[in-house]
Design an enzyme around this catalytic site. Sequence first.
Site, PDB file in Angstrom:
ATOM      1  N   TYR A 125     -34.305  -4.094  15.925  1.00  0.00           N
ATOM      2  CA  TYR A 125     -33.684  -4.359  16.847  1.00  0.00           C
ATOM      3  C   TYR A 125     -33.257  -3.564  18.004  1.00  0.00           C
ATOM      4  O   TYR A 125     -33.386  -2.395  17.423  1.00  0.00           O
ATOM      5  CB  TYR A 125     -32.590  -4.314  15.943  1.00  0.00           C
ATOM      6  CG  TYR A 125     -30.706  -5.064  16.652  1.00  0.00           C
ATOM      7  CD1 TYR A 125     -30.941  -6.760  16.575  1.00  0.00           C
ATOM      8  CD2 TYR A 125     -30.042  -4.173  17.338  1.00  0.00           C
ATOM      9  CE1 TYR A 125     -29.578  -6.828  17.111  1.00  0.00           C
ATOM     10  CE2 TYR A 125     -28.710  -5.123  17.892  1.00  0.00           C
ATOM     11  CZ  TYR A 125     -28.686  -5.737  17.469  1.00  0.00           C
ATOM     12  OH  TYR A 125     -27.414  -7.023  18.342  1.00  0.00           O
TER      13      TYR A 125
ATOM     14  N   GLU B 271     -30.071  -9.012  23.821  1.00  0.00           N
ATOM     15  CA  GLU B 271     -30.812  -8.507  22.549  1.00  0.00           C
ATOM     16  C   GLU B 271     -32.218  -8.967  22.685  1.00  0.00           C
ATOM     17  O   GLU B 271     -32.654 -10.564  22.583  1.00  0.00           O
ATOM     18  CB  GLU B 271     -29.798  -9.468  21.620  1.00  0.00           C
ATOM     19  CG  GLU B 271     -29.403  -9.062  20.459  1.00  0.00           C
ATOM     20  CD  GLU B 271     -28.752  -9.468  19.682  1.00  0.00           C
ATOM     21  OE1 GLU B 271     -28.010  -9.175  18.631  1.00  0.00           O
ATOM     22  OE2 GLU B 271     -28.836 -10.849  19.554  1.00  0.00           O
TER      23      GLU B 271
END
Length: 385
Positions: free
Chosen positions: A108, A196
């Site tokens: 992530y 993101e």
Amino acid sequence: MKLHEYQAKALLSKYGVPVPRGEVASSLSEVRRIAKSFEGNCVVKVQVHAGGRGKSGGVKLVKDVDSAVAVAEQMLSGNIVTIQTTAEGVPVNELLIEEALDVTKELYLSILVDGGLGRVIVMASEAGGMDIEKVAEDSPDKILKEVIDPNIGLMAYQARNLSIGLGLDREFHSQFIKLLLGAFNAFIQTDCSLIEINPLVITSQGQLLAIDAKASIDDDALFRQKDESFNYDSRQELEIENLARASGLSYVKLDGDVGCLVNGAGLAMATMDVIMAAGATPANFLDVGGGADVNKVHKAVDILLSDSGVKKVFVNIFGGILRCDVVAEGIVAATKSRKTHTPPIVVRMLGTNADEGRKILKEAKIGVHLVNDFTEATKTIKSLS
Ligand code: GDP
Ligand code: MN
């Protein structure tokens, strides 16, 4: 302004972040053509302004062209509902068809503005993928964070800290650092409020790639991001918010039943607090701004009342550059042009031409409740429920 995944990937790619090969399709014939170019081995992904697609059938891996078309037909047939959308969901007009990759690890990575710190931060985790929210809740220590000094930007040591913290094998450090610097440059150069990448993957070929990407551009910076020609997809947003945007109004829909019309963002927030203190809940945030004219106030009232959830309205104006008589005329024009019942309107007016404004409202006989201060406003709003 939210970008679609394919737009965010094009942006990242421009800044040197590796992304899978892929193309956008809006018809089944395009899907067939693109899927063929990957010999059927591909991922079909709905393009919507919402995450959580993977868990709601919005991301499908297929092995042949016919399956790609069948999956695409299903996806294009209606709205998709995910944990991040309303119960109604959002329309699926476009699909991203990408080469399928052999993923060995999901990480992530995100860059965002931390309002509390007043800084841009970079977050990374070795536990990327569809359950990142659960990771953040259950094991926050698995989420690494670097706070960026705005005068210096992302420092090489910070990128190295993250790379090492992620536990990446040596061979991946230089790829990760290059990728992060690219994403960070994209963030700064295009005035993003969020980038993101979840998941950022390692493939069996030993490559780091962004297989999902989200990006939002700060609306207040769009005037200087015109060259980027990000194609805004208003079909993904609420109709009422699109109308407000087109009229130059700052409007955010909320769940309550008290519609608010205010000038100035600070006053708008204080007004919502007052409504909550009265035991009611605001139906919206609406700032008409300082330079509004009668027409704009008229539009603001129209938009406010087009929300069927609005049962009463609180107009809270501190007249400055925006004169109270202008606001009053706008309210009168809007209520008089309505064909349906207008909910009760509580008005507090102070400042420039407040007396004129009150006079206009009284004489129009549209049943407005004029109040003098916040306390009286609170009482009146309460008495109307
Ligand atoms: P989201 O659920 O809206 O965040 O959509 P994502 O784009 O993140 O896709 C959901 C999941 O699908 C990812 O976490 C991956 O596990 C999986 N996925 C997406 N693309 C690929 C791919 O090319 N190969 C493999 N193996 N998995 C993929
Ligand atoms: Mn994702």
